[in-house]
Structures are given as structure tokens and as C-alpha cells.
Design a protein around this motif. Sequence first.
Motif, PDB file in Angstrom:
ATOM      1  N   ALA A 106      -4.229  53.195 -39.710  1.00 44.56           N
ATOM      2  CA  ALA A 106      -5.330  53.925 -40.448  1.00 44.56           C
ATOM      3  C   ALA A 106      -4.711  55.097 -41.253  1.00 44.56           C
ATOM      4  CB  ALA A 106      -6.812  54.211 -39.963  1.00 44.56           C
ATOM      5  N   SER A 107      -4.274  55.817 -40.405  1.00 47.48           N
ATOM      6  CA  SER A 107      -3.732  57.093 -40.939  1.00 47.48           C
ATOM      7  C   SER A 107      -2.375  57.254 -41.676  1.00 47.48           C
ATOM      8  CB  SER A 107      -3.517  58.311 -39.674  1.00 47.48           C
ATOM      9  OG  SER A 107      -2.353  57.511 -38.884  1.00 47.48           O
ATOM     10  N   GLY A 108      -1.901  55.708 -41.871  1.00 45.29           N
ATOM     11  CA  GLY A 108      -0.491  55.434 -42.505  1.00 45.29           C
ATOM     12  C   GLY A 108       0.709  55.515 -41.791  1.00 45.29           C
ATOM     13  N   VAL A 121      -3.989  44.134 -35.646  1.00 43.66           N
ATOM     14  CA  VAL A 121      -4.847  45.140 -34.784  1.00 43.66           C
ATOM     15  C   VAL A 121      -5.365  46.206 -35.875  1.00 43.66           C
ATOM     16  CG1 VAL A 121      -5.236  46.841 -32.922  1.00 43.66           C
ATOM     17  CG2 VAL A 121      -4.009  44.631 -32.620  1.00 43.66           C
ATOM     18  N   GLY A 122      -4.529  46.582 -36.500  1.00 41.16           N
ATOM     19  CA  GLY A 122      -4.542  47.832 -37.264  1.00 41.16           C
ATOM     20  C   GLY A 122      -5.137  47.742 -38.922  1.00 41.16           C
ATOM     21  N   GLU A 170       4.816  53.754 -37.708  1.00 45.85           N
ATOM     22  CA  GLU A 170       5.727  53.993 -36.666  1.00 45.85           C
ATOM     23  C   GLU A 170       5.095  54.289 -35.349  1.00 45.85           C
ATOM     24  OE1 GLU A 170       9.055  53.447 -36.386  1.00 45.85           O
ATOM     25  OE2 GLU A 170       8.891  52.610 -38.480  1.00 45.85           O
ATOM     26  N   ALA A 171       3.978  55.215 -35.610  1.00 44.12           N
ATOM     27  CA  ALA A 171       2.964  55.639 -34.453  1.00 44.12           C
ATOM     28  C   ALA A 171       2.212  54.130 -33.863  1.00 44.12           C
ATOM     29  CB  ALA A 171       2.293  56.687 -34.638  1.00 44.12           C
ATOM     30  N   ALA A 172       2.036  53.288 -34.781  1.00 50.80           N
ATOM     31  CA  ALA A 172       1.054  52.316 -34.445  1.00 50.80           C
ATOM     32  C   ALA A 172       2.175  51.136 -33.586  1.00 50.80           C
ATOM     33  CB  ALA A 172       0.580  51.445 -35.495  1.00 50.80           C
TER      34      ALA A 172
END
Length: 335
Positions: A266-268, A238-239, A271-273
Amino acid sequence: MPDRSLHLPVAAQPSVESLTALAQLGEDHGYEYAWLPETWGRDAVTVLTDIARETDEIGLGPSIVNVYSRSPALLGQTATTLQEVADGRLRMGIAPSGPAVVEGWHGVDFDRPLRRTREYLEIMRTVMSGETLNYDGDIFSLAGFRLRCDPPEESVPIDAAGMGPKSVELAGRFADGWHATVFTPEGLEERLDDLRRGMELGDRDPDDVRVTLSMTGCALEDGDRARELARQHLAFYVGAMGTYYRESLSRQGYEDEAHEIAAAWASGDQEAALAAIPDDLLDALGAAGTPERAREELRKFEAIEGVDDVAIGFPRGASREEIESTIEAFAPDEA
């Protein structure tokens, strides 16, 4: 019940022989097909040739080869040759792929993907028939050549992959099957309506259009590890793999989650993804956990009317041992 097949690992493997060994393990356990993805690693044709030489019964084919990096006539020649090597066990899977790979890796404009897929289907069939190729399409104008070897003794079915309504309708209208991936059961049922509409437009017999669903499976005694691997795999697709998977999830009712995963990636912030993937989404898109739980999750896909084959794929981060454990846990001869 649908057949069970293998969708061989998309992640890099140690060798051609390692991929062939997984196909052999699948054959030993009664899987119907060994499907091989082609991305930016080993080419599908060479690996499928080795698999064909080292197996006897399992069906095989690419899922998928794209319709930009090889000409349609060359894919017809390739299918003819692979069918000879495989003693009639080949089934081709073609599709546009996506702009990230087609433009970023192959350097070809991602132009008119649906029309291009239709013309590939038509040209490949003519090539494999042994007839002289005279074709006047919107993209290709070809004339004057025919195979200089015998056409395949067993005709080669050509499946088309697709995620959106129009691409799935095209598969139903023109292809011999549809390859689906990254679908929830509800989302798949909605796209099956598009497939049936395509069959009606093409005056097709539904029995002549085979539906293959590729879904991520991971069955390990350490169920938490299995689910973490599946979550990492989904976050990557997805990312990192353009907009296709994100748009498909959005159509299936997960728009907020899809955009949150993509934005975090996209922001690197990987973990949040991962954290943006709730358990219900993970369960809706695959079968991961302990062998008992994973087999139970698999049944929801096998229960979908119209699915002929469920192909078990593997998370990108899975080790060789984890892949083999999953193959054994989902084996048709254990069902």
C-alpha cells in the motif's frame, strides 16, 4: 492420488489462441481439467468455447465466474451452451469474487455474497434441468420461463469457490464441489472440516462433492528465478487484491506477515512486500524451485486427505516459456 489439472494463467496472455494452446499442451500431458479464471481480461465464455473446439478429452470450466456480472438464468444458459460445445466436459465454478472486482470493475454492490451464491446454484440447476423456472428467493423472484433448447445431455456440475468458514460450509451443503486457493496444507485441512460440516447439514454424500485446490507452481532449471516469480505473485494477491487473501492468511497463522506485506504494498514499496514473505510461507502456499524441488513440494498438497484435484497455477510474471516448462515439469504423465 488426486488428479492434476491446470489453472490457466490469470495474467494477460497474447491471444485467445495462446490460452487454447496451453490447454492443448495440458491435454497432451494428461492433465484432468483446464480451469480458466475470469478477472478483467478476456471473458471466460469466449475462451472456453475456443478451448472446447480445439481439444478432445481434457475437462474444462471457469474458476471462477462471479455471481454479480451475469444473471443466474444467463449463467444457466451459458453452462447449457458450453456443455453442448464441449461434448459433456464442462464443470462450472462460481463464487462472489470480491468487492474490488465486483464494485470497482462491474459497478455492482457487493451485497449478501453467500446468499447470492446459494440462489445462483439453485436457479442454475433449475434452468439446466429444462423445467419451468419458478423461484421465490430472498434476492431473486423469477417465474414463467424455461429453456427453449434441450437441456444438457450430461448434467453440469457446479462448484463454488470460497476461502472463509461460512463460504466453504456453503459449498459443502449446496454445491457439487469446492474450489480452494491460497491455502497452506494445515489451513486447507481446517477448511475441509467446514466443508464436511456443510455436507452433513445438506445430507450430502462426500463422494458427490469434489475438492479442487489451486496452488501456484513454478518449476524452472533456474530455481531462484522460479521462487522469485512465486514470491512476486503472492505479494500482489495479498497486497493488491483487497482483504480476502490477507484475512485468509491471518486465519492460517500468518497474520503478522499478511499485514506487513499489505502495508508495504500500500505504501508503494514492493521490494519490502517481497521481503516480508519468508521462505516457509512461500513453501507452505505453493511449489516453486527447480523441477525436482517443485515436484517434491507439490506432494504435500497431493497428500492431503479429501483433495480430489490439485490445479497448477502460474505466477503473474512468468513468461510463456516458463509456463510451458512448468506444465511439462508437473505433467501427470511424468509422475
